[in-house]
Write an enzyme that holds these catalytic residues in place. Structure first.
Site, mmCIF file in Angstrom:
data_model
loop_
_atom_site.group_PDB
_atom_site.id
_atom_site.type_symbol
_atom_site.label_atom_id
_atom_site.label_comp_id
_atom_site.label_asym_id
_atom_site.label_seq_id
_atom_site.Cartn_x
_atom_site.Cartn_y
_atom_site.Cartn_z
ATOM 1 N N SER A 155 116.765 17.621 -24.242
ATOM 2 C CA SER A 155 117.623 18.933 -24.711
ATOM 3 C C SER A 155 116.744 20.178 -25.144
ATOM 4 O O SER A 155 117.317 21.127 -25.124
ATOM 5 C CB SER A 155 118.930 18.657 -25.510
ATOM 6 O OG SER A 155 118.188 18.077 -26.808
ATOM 7 N N ASP A 396 123.031 21.396 -37.087
ATOM 8 C CA ASP A 396 121.974 21.268 -36.092
ATOM 9 C C ASP A 396 120.804 21.896 -36.568
ATOM 10 O O ASP A 396 120.835 23.094 -36.495
ATOM 11 C CB ASP A 396 122.194 21.764 -34.750
ATOM 12 C CG ASP A 396 121.519 21.382 -33.673
ATOM 13 O OD1 ASP A 396 120.455 20.851 -34.123
ATOM 14 O OD2 ASP A 396 121.492 21.799 -32.288
ATOM 15 N N HIS A 399 117.680 21.924 -32.515
ATOM 16 C CA HIS A 399 117.816 22.823 -31.532
ATOM 17 C C HIS A 399 117.561 24.379 -32.097
ATOM 18 O O HIS A 399 117.845 24.457 -33.338
ATOM 19 C CB HIS A 399 119.073 22.651 -30.766
ATOM 20 C CG HIS A 399 119.277 21.285 -30.231
ATOM 21 N ND1 HIS A 399 119.957 20.308 -30.623
ATOM 22 C CD2 HIS A 399 118.870 20.916 -28.989
ATOM 23 C CE1 HIS A 399 120.006 19.197 -29.890
ATOM 24 N NE2 HIS A 399 119.113 19.624 -28.706
#
Ligand SMILES: *[C@@H]1O[C@H](CO)[C@@H](O)[C@H](O)[C@H]1NC(C)=O
Ligand SMILES: *[C@@H]1O[C@H](CO)[C@@H](O)[C@H](O)[C@H]1NC(C)=O
Ligand SMILES: *[C@@H]1O[C@H](CO)[C@@H](O)[C@H](O)[C@H]1NC(C)=O
Ligand SMILES: *[C@@H]1O[C@H](CO)[C@@H](O)[C@H](O)[C@H]1NC(C)=O
Length: 424
Positions: A155, A396, A399
């Site tokens: 990702s 998060d 990312h």
């Protein structure tokens, strides 16, 4: 601990995770009427802030002012270590916004999700011995005429390709021409340049299987055919591995089970480190590239550091810094240091010399300096709405916000692609 961190990477590209039904049902490329006002507000706010930054740039600490912007004494980037440097203030800010790019995944659309600070957008990467030009979209598209560039990985590779698309689509809008069932692999085309761009979902780069909810079976001597089958199409490849190797995985080699990582005690298998599987993987990838008769230019993007502090993603870890670290202020976590070491050891082999078609896109150190570049709680709009204990909201810190620091990965990528020499 390791494993918990990596679970974050499981989120499917549409944002479908069990705790996120709100986001899961809406593909990220659609416009939402309800958000128009939010967008407008964010946009105006951003312009105001950009203005503020231009005005206040006189107040930049003197240390930054001695660095030449360009001109005399500038070393050509072909002879410069692009990956050692500092983040310096950049009043220009990003080349796109959440309003001007509709290819940003909801989870990483920090501005739209209400992240209140914007200082993190006004920095640029300055290699110590040269200047890094900002990616010129028209020029880049022109040099990619009739070419195919593929991003292969997890990702974070998707995060990276979305940044590139946002930058390029300011000049030419892109057409999506393929996506797989889970929206994990995609192909786009920039029609007037016949430039094709792919992202290939291959989180381990090698073959893996999961049956039901059982643990991952990892085949350490077989590459993932998802990317190798298409390899001969590609002119340029940006490939990366990393955090998925931290999961519980059972190792297979030569048709036998040879151990596992993060084993359950009932397995009665040799518990080996993720460094065992990652080293074998990088070696297999490297040999495939070197032995293949097809010779695209392959950039291996090194491991991306996370910035969870005081815990991990589900144990109250957070990342609420709003400015970059300076050189030397950040210490890599063991996992990132070990993975990075494997990457350098396997891919920076001087004996390969300049005849090799592999280059390192060594973004680890520059990324480590950006604890301020992650979504944190702003993975979806109003993360704190109706929450009693704010600390319980999932963060998060792995990312990257878009726009954000990894836009600079693309500046580095383009420099590395267009200047085939690499300094080490
Ligand atoms: C477009 O690019 C692909 C390679 O990416 C090439 O095979 C194809 O021939 C090109 N098409 C045209 C019309 O030039
Ligand atoms: C686990 O492995 C050891 C050594 O190979 C063996 O002695 C033992 O019987 C095994 N236990 C089980 C439950 O298979
Ligand atoms: C590929 O290259 C490596 C070293 O570069 C070599 O050891 C290996 O035998 C070669 N062949 C295959 C099929 O991997
Ligand atoms: C970040 O969060 C921690 C824990 O909630 C808090 O103690 C700290 O003051 C915060 N720092 C900033 C810069 O907001």
């Amino acid at each position: 601990m390791e494993q918990q961190l990596s679970l974050l990477l499981l989120h499917s590209p549409k944002g479908a995770s069990n705790e996120e039904p709100l986001i899961a049902s809406v593909p990220s490329t659609k416009h939402h009427h309800g958000r128009t006002f939010v967008k407008l507000f964010v946009y105006i706010f951003l312009i105001a802030l950009a203005y503020y930054f231009i005005i206040s740039s006189f107040a930049v600490p003197p240390i930054f002012l001695v660095l030449p912007e360009s001109g005399s004494g500038k070393v050509s980037s072909t002879k410069c270590d692009l990956f050692t440097g500092d983040w310096i203030p950049d009043p220009k800010g990003p080349s796109y916004t959440s309003l001007s790019c509709n290819h940003i995944q909801d989870f990483q659309n920090c501005m739209l999700n209400g992240r209140p600070d914007v200082d993190y957008l006004f920095w640029r990467w300055k290699p110590r011995d040269c200047d890094l030009p900002r990616l010129n979209p028209s020029q880049f598209l022109h040099s990619m005429k009739n070419k195919w560039l593929a991003f292969i990985g997890d990702s974070i590779a998707r995060n990276h390709v979305q940044s590139l698309i946002c930058i390029l689509s300011q000049v030419e809008s892109v057409q999506e021409i393929y996506h797989d069932k889970g929206y994990q692999s995609k192909i786009w085309r920039f029609p007037s340049h016949n430039f094709t761009l792919s992202v290939v979902w291959a989180p381990f780069l090698i073959k893996f299987e999961t049956v039901g909810s059982s643990d991952i079976q990892l085949y350490l001597d077989q590459l993932d055919h998802k990317w190798t089958d298409q390899y001969s199409n590609f002119d340029y490849v940006v490939i990366s591995g990393g955090k998925w190797f931290l999961k519980t995985t059972i190792f297979h080699e030569n048709n036998a089970i040879t151990g596992c990582h993060y084993c359950k005690s009932s397995y009665n298998l040799t518990d080996r480190s993720y460094t065992y599987s990652y080293r074998k993987t990088v070696n297999l990838v490297r040999n495939f590239i070197l032995n293949s008769t097809h010779k695209p230019l392959v950039l291996f993007r090194t491991t991306t550091p996370d910035h969870f502090e005081s815990g991990e993603w589900n144990t109250g870890g957070y990342c609420n810094r709003t400015t970059p670290f300076k050189q030397g202020q950040a210490r890599p976590k063991t996992v990132d240091a070990e993975m990075h070491e494997i990457e350098l050891e396997m891919l920076q082999n001087p004996r390969e010399g300049s005849g090799s078609n592999i280059r390192l896109l060594d973004t680890t150190a520059m990324s480590l300096l950006r604890p301020d570049g992650h979504p944190g709680p702003y993975r979806h709009p109003n993360p704190f709405a109706g929450v009693n204990d704010r600390r319980r909201v999932q963060r998060d810190c792995l990312h990257w916000c878009l726009p954000g620091p990894i836009d600079s990965w693309n500046d580095l990528m383009v420099e590395t692609i267009l200047n085939r020499e690499q300094f080490f």
